[in-house]
Design a protein around this motif. Structure first.
Motif, short mmCIF file in Angstrom:
data_model
loop_
_atom_site.label_atom_id
_atom_site.label_comp_id
_atom_site.label_asym_id
_atom_site.label_seq_id
_atom_site.Cartn_x
_atom_site.Cartn_y
_atom_site.Cartn_z
N ARG A 52 32.06 43.25 45.30
CA ARG A 52 33.02 43.30 46.14
C ARG A 52 33.04 41.84 47.61
O ARG A 52 32.11 41.07 47.44
N LYS A 53 34.86 41.52 47.22
CA LYS A 53 34.69 40.14 47.75
C LYS A 53 35.28 40.97 49.03
O LYS A 53 35.47 39.86 50.43
N ASP A 54 35.16 41.90 49.55
CA ASP A 54 35.66 42.74 51.23
C ASP A 54 34.61 43.47 52.23
O ASP A 54 34.54 44.06 53.04
N ILE A 55 32.59 42.87 51.82
CA ILE A 55 32.22 42.92 52.95
C ILE A 55 31.96 41.75 53.41
O ILE A 55 31.87 41.01 53.02
N ALA A 56 31.72 42.23 55.06
CA ALA A 56 31.55 41.17 55.97
C ALA A 56 30.29 40.28 56.08
O ALA A 56 30.23 38.85 56.09
N PRO A 58 27.53 40.67 53.12
CA PRO A 58 27.13 41.19 51.30
C PRO A 58 25.52 40.15 51.79
O PRO A 58 25.31 39.61 51.81
N ASP A 69 28.47 53.40 56.95
CA ASP A 69 29.46 52.21 57.13
C ASP A 69 28.48 51.44 57.31
O ASP A 69 28.17 50.20 57.30
#
Ligand SMILES: N[C@@H](CCC(=O)N[C@@H](CS)C(=O)NCC(=O)O)C(=O)O
Length: 242
Positions: A52-56, A58, A69
């Motif tokens: 995933r690219k949307d995780i600050a 990772p 969260d």
């Protein structure tokens, strides 16, 4: 909400240190990759998360734990988090840090246990690095295991609250992790470890004491506890135990 643990489904590996803490805590958790792909589990679920690219923040590699969260990678950091939430660590800041320090030392031991059979590269098969593994495992067995176990024995003896636990007078995630290391080393080096463990009576007693804890005993007898095998961290290759 149940915790979501992401770890390789076929091995105990580093995920087992997290599983033991969750089990001792009686926490509700989903071992995501051990669920079927139809249920949204399996390795694809784990890989999808890693890609995933949307995780600050990772994670670098499994295990990682999701709590709503909050997403945490690194075994020692996951245990730091769980320890606070489930009374598996002392409340006092200095003692919490000491527990974390012990866990990081356990992480060093786990890394060396892995490198004993994979001294050149984790990306090569064992069969591609056997001569090097023979040398490395001999050093690990004869020098490094006694050095680590000696340190654990020593800090048990120095614990002002008694030698039953690594920290304070109650169970912590570090005790559970030391139990798992002893289990793994006994599996990997059955011939030499039985003899070796006799030199470290406090470590041996802690190992037995953790195994007797009701929730751990129930877990070890359950199907949730995967057997050791030759794909995990602790592998039994008889030629490395001579
Ligand atoms: N220091 C990390 C190590 C994580 C790690 O090496 N995970 C292994 C499985 S036990 C992995 O999947 N590694 C993949 C990689 O390094 O690319 C931890 O303690 O969690």
């Amino acid at each position: 909400m149940a915790y979501e643990l992401y770890y390789w489904p076929g091995i105990q590996g580093r995920g087992e240190f997290v599983r033991l803490a969750l089990e001792e805590a009686g926490a509700d958790y989903i071992d995501v990759a051990r669920r079927s792909t139809e249920e949204g589990g399996g390795i694809p679920a784990l890989m999808a998360f890693l890609e995933r690219k949307d995780i600050a923040h990772p994670p670098f590699a499994p295990p990682f734990l999701k709590d709503g969260d909050v997403l945490i990678g690194q075994t020692a950091a996951i245990l730091l988090y769980l320890g606070d939430r489930h009374e598996l660590a002392p409340k006092d800041a200095a003692q919490r840090l000491w527990t974390h320090q012990i866990q990081l030392t356990i992480a060093d031991l786990v890394g060396e246990a892995h490198d004993a059979h994979h001294p050149l590269s984790a990306d090569l098969y064992y069969e591609e690095q056997k001569p090097e593994a023979l040398r490395r495992a001999s050093d690990f067995r004869e020098r490094r295991i006694p050095r680590f176990l000696g340190w654990f024995e020593d800090i048990l003896a120095r614990n002002p609250k008694g030698d039953g636990h690594l920290v304070g007078k109650a169970i912590t995630y570090a005790d559970l992790s030391l139990f798992q290391c002893v289990e793994g080393l006994l599996y990997a080096y059955p011939r030499s470890m039985k003899r070796r463990l006799a030199q470290f009576p406090r470590v041996a007693a802690l190992h037995q004491g953790v195994a007797r804890r009701p929730r751990i005993r129930a877990y070890l007898a359950s199907e949730r506890r995967l057997p050791f095998n030759e794909e995990g961290i602790f592998r039994c290759y008889p030629e490395l135990d001579r």
